[in-house]
Design a protein around this motif. Structure first.
Motif, PDB file in Angstrom:
ATOM      1  N   TYR A 225      43.117  31.247  44.864  1.00 51.02           N
ATOM      2  CA  TYR A 225      42.401  32.449  45.299  1.00 51.02           C
ATOM      3  C   TYR A 225      41.129  32.658  44.478  1.00 51.02           C
ATOM      4  O   TYR A 225      40.054  32.952  45.026  1.00 51.02           O
ATOM      5  N   ILE A 226      41.258  32.519  43.172  1.00 45.92           N
ATOM      6  CA  ILE A 226      40.100  32.730  42.295  1.00 45.92           C
ATOM      7  C   ILE A 226      39.025  31.678  42.555  1.00 45.92           C
ATOM      8  O   ILE A 226      37.833  31.995  42.658  1.00 45.92           O
ATOM      9  N   LEU A 227      39.442  30.425  42.676  1.00 47.47           N
ATOM     10  CA  LEU A 227      38.476  29.353  42.921  1.00 47.47           C
ATOM     11  C   LEU A 227      37.766  29.543  44.260  1.00 47.47           C
ATOM     12  O   LEU A 227      36.536  29.412  44.350  1.00 47.47           O
ATOM     13  N   CYS A 228      38.537  29.857  45.308  1.00 43.90           N
ATOM     14  CA  CYS A 228      37.933  30.046  46.634  1.00 43.90           C
ATOM     15  C   CYS A 228      36.982  31.235  46.639  1.00 43.90           C
ATOM     16  O   CYS A 228      35.870  31.165  47.187  1.00 43.90           O
ATOM     17  N   GLY A 229      37.407  32.339  46.028  1.00 43.51           N
ATOM     18  CA  GLY A 229      36.558  33.525  45.991  1.00 43.51           C
ATOM     19  C   GLY A 229      35.285  33.304  45.197  1.00 43.51           C
ATOM     20  O   GLY A 229      34.182  33.658  45.644  1.00 43.51           O
ATOM     21  N   CYS A 230      35.421  32.695  44.033  1.00 41.79           N
ATOM     22  CA  CYS A 230      34.253  32.472  43.172  1.00 41.79           C
ATOM     23  C   CYS A 230      33.282  31.468  43.786  1.00 41.79           C
ATOM     24  O   CYS A 230      32.061  31.680  43.778  1.00 41.79           O
ATOM     25  N   MET A 231      33.814  30.376  44.326  1.00 42.03           N
ATOM     26  CA  MET A 231      32.930  29.366  44.906  1.00 42.03           C
ATOM     27  C   MET A 231      32.285  29.864  46.191  1.00 42.03           C
ATOM     28  O   MET A 231      31.128  29.535  46.486  1.00 42.03           O
ATOM     29  N   GLY A 232      33.015  30.674  46.956  1.00 44.91           N
ATOM     30  CA  GLY A 232      32.422  31.238  48.167  1.00 44.91           C
ATOM     31  C   GLY A 232      31.275  32.177  47.837  1.00 44.91           C
ATOM     32  O   GLY A 232      30.218  32.143  48.480  1.00 44.91           O
ATOM     33  N   TYR A 233      31.464  32.999  46.811  1.00 47.11           N
ATOM     34  CA  TYR A 233      30.396  33.919  46.408  1.00 47.11           C
ATOM     35  C   TYR A 233      29.245  33.160  45.764  1.00 47.11           C
ATOM     36  O   TYR A 233      28.072  33.492  45.969  1.00 47.11           O
ATOM     37  N   ALA A 234      29.581  32.126  44.994  1.00 48.24           N
ATOM     38  CA  ALA A 234      28.532  31.321  44.366  1.00 48.24           C
ATOM     39  C   ALA A 234      27.707  30.571  45.408  1.00 48.24           C
ATOM     40  O   ALA A 234      26.521  30.298  45.200  1.00 48.24           O
ATOM     41  N   ALA A 235      28.332  30.261  46.543  1.00 50.16           N
ATOM     42  CA  ALA A 235      27.635  29.513  47.590  1.00 50.16           C
ATOM     43  C   ALA A 235      26.666  30.389  48.380  1.00 50.16           C
ATOM     44  O   ALA A 235      25.572  29.951  48.744  1.00 50.16           O
ATOM     45  N   PHE A 236      27.046  31.648  48.636  1.00 47.58           N
ATOM     46  CA  PHE A 236      26.225  32.501  49.509  1.00 47.58           C
ATOM     47  C   PHE A 236      25.693  33.751  48.827  1.00 47.58           C
ATOM     48  O   PHE A 236      24.850  34.449  49.388  1.00 47.58           O
ATOM     49  N   GLY A 237      26.196  34.055  47.646  1.00 46.36           N
ATOM     50  CA  GLY A 237      25.697  35.225  46.935  1.00 46.36           C
ATOM     51  C   GLY A 237      25.987  36.517  47.673  1.00 46.36           C
ATOM     52  O   GLY A 237      27.072  36.707  48.234  1.00 46.36           O
ATOM     53  N   ASP A 238      25.013  37.405  47.708  1.00 45.04           N
ATOM     54  CA  ASP A 238      25.192  38.711  48.339  1.00 45.04           C
ATOM     55  C   ASP A 238      25.373  38.628  49.850  1.00 45.04           C
ATOM     56  O   ASP A 238      25.796  39.594  50.485  1.00 45.04           O
ATOM     57  N   LEU A 239      25.046  37.494  50.434  1.00 44.65           N
ATOM     58  CA  LEU A 239      25.180  37.324  51.883  1.00 44.65           C
ATOM     59  C   LEU A 239      26.483  36.619  52.259  1.00 44.65           C
ATOM     60  O   LEU A 239      26.642  36.175  53.396  1.00 44.65           O
ATOM     61  N   ALA A 240      27.404  36.518  51.320  1.00 47.76           N
ATOM     62  CA  ALA A 240      28.687  35.862  51.594  1.00 47.76           C
ATOM     63  C   ALA A 240      29.457  36.642  52.654  1.00 47.76           C
ATOM     64  O   ALA A 240      29.543  37.874  52.594  1.00 47.76           O
ATOM     65  N   PRO A 241      30.028  35.954  53.654  1.00 48.39           N
ATOM     66  CA  PRO A 241      30.817  36.643  54.685  1.00 48.39           C
ATOM     67  C   PRO A 241      32.152  37.112  54.127  1.00 48.39           C
ATOM     68  O   PRO A 241      32.604  36.642  53.073  1.00 48.39           O
ATOM     69  N   GLY A 242      32.786  38.025  54.823  1.00 51.04           N
ATOM     70  CA  GLY A 242      34.081  38.514  54.376  1.00 51.04           C
ATOM     71  C   GLY A 242      35.147  37.437  54.393  1.00 51.04           C
ATOM     72  O   GLY A 242      36.087  37.471  53.602  1.00 51.04           O
ATOM     73  N   ASN A 243      35.009  36.477  55.294  1.00 48.52           N
ATOM     74  CA  ASN A 243      35.950  35.361  55.391  1.00 48.52           C
ATOM     75  C   ASN A 243      35.144  34.080  55.577  1.00 48.52           C
ATOM     76  O   ASN A 243      34.412  33.942  56.560  1.00 48.52           O
ATOM     77  N   LEU A 244      35.274  33.158  54.641  1.00 46.76           N
ATOM     78  CA  LEU A 244      34.467  31.937  54.689  1.00 46.76           C
ATOM     79  C   LEU A 244      34.758  31.088  55.913  1.00 46.76           C
ATOM     80  O   LEU A 244      33.878  30.387  56.415  1.00 46.76           O
TER      81      LEU A 244
END
Length: 302
Positions: A225-244
């Motif tokens: 969960y932590i890895l997916c959440g962190c990498m998803g946010y790191a990939a898109f920043g403030d424009l990250a979708p609610g569900n990758l």
């Protein structure tokens, strides 16, 4: 995330000790959470705890239905985007998918002891690993392509312009509450922990096996969960979708997204049966009581 994991770990360990009344090895079995509450607390607390448990189960049923329908719709949309080259917005309704999911669950609920099939847990674990690995892999690939980590330690910045408008302090607070709710929902298995523990063979004592299983599963899922959440946010920043996987942060490879979303659907089909067995039992009991009493009154009047 870590705090929620620690809380659910503590709750799981405490509940595992409640499977048997008195002696944890040879004491009387409590086959369900309600049995444990009745034998340990008793009184009005049984009604209160039972109401809370069934409300949580009903909420879980709704959440699983929505999540499964969104994933099914995402499969359809990703293929639509691929065929149109991204020109078609591919708007569609999730109602049909919700109905299809509901019909599927009704059919599976008619299979005796389907929730206790030995390979069901294996399938669920494989499916969970599949969609988690896909999400994590796509996030890592996006970060590598960007060449940097996007976002900030404090999360989305106030004033950021998104598809839904400019982010205000109130919206940021609301999003934070939604995130906490999603995390809590991801760790909701403890409400049927005793029912799961009842399927464990002994010796060794059931609570020992359950403690090891919960410790391993919570640690593994928390890391993912932590890895997916962190990498998803790191990939898109403030424009990250609610569900990758369903918010279309990624469009390609579309077939990989389809596999991940299909894994989510398969996982939820089985999880629904395991979690909602108690509700099925309750509905059947109420149905039997109501129609038996009506039939008895009818026979008496004749």
């Amino acid at each position: 995330m870590v705090l929620f994991a620690l809380v659910i770990h503590l709750a799981s360990n405490l509940l595992s000790q409640c499977y048997r009344s008195g002696d944890s090895i040879g004491g009387t079995r409590n086959y369900t959470y309600m049995d444990a509450v009745k034998s340990i607390l008793g009184g009005k607390k049984v009604t209160i705890c039972g109401l809370i448990q069934y409300l949580n189960l009903a909420g879980t049923a709704i959440g699983y239905t929505i999540a499964a329908s969104v994933s099914m719709m995402a499969i359809k949309r990703s293929n639509c985007f691929h065929k149109s080259g991204g020109k078609d917005p591919c708007h569609m309704s999730a109602n049909g998918y919700m109905i299809a999911f509901g019909i599927t669950e009704v059919i599976f609920s008619q299979i005796p002891d389907f929730d206790q099939v030995w390979w069901l847990s294996i399938v669920a674990a494989v499916m969970s690993f599949t969609y988690s690995a896909v999400g994590l892999g796509l996030g890592i690939a996006e970060v590598a392509e960007n060449g940097k980590f996007k976002g900030s330690v404090t999360g989305i910045s106030i004033g950021t312009v998104t598809q839904s408008g400019t982010v205000t302090s109130t919206q940021k607070l609301w999003r934070s509450m939604q995130a906490l709710g999603a995390i809590a929902f991801a760790y909701n298995f403890s409400m049927i922990l005793i029912e799961i523990q009842d399927t464990i063979r002994s010796p060794p004592a059931e609570y020992k096996t359950m403690k090891k299983a919960t410790s391993l599963s919570i640690a593994t899922t928390t890391v993912f969960y932590i890895l997916c959440g962190c990498m998803g946010y790191a990939a898109f920043g403030d424009l990250a979708p609610g569900n990758l996987l369903t918010g279309f942060g990624f469009y390609n490879p579309y077939w990989l997204l389809d596999i991940a979303n299909l894994a989510i659907v398969v996982h939820l089909v089985g999880a629904y049966q395991v979690f909602l067995k108690l509700l099925f039992t309750l509905w059947y009991t109420l149905y039997t009581i109501i129609f038996y009493s009506v039939d008895t009154e009818h026979q008496a009047s004749c």
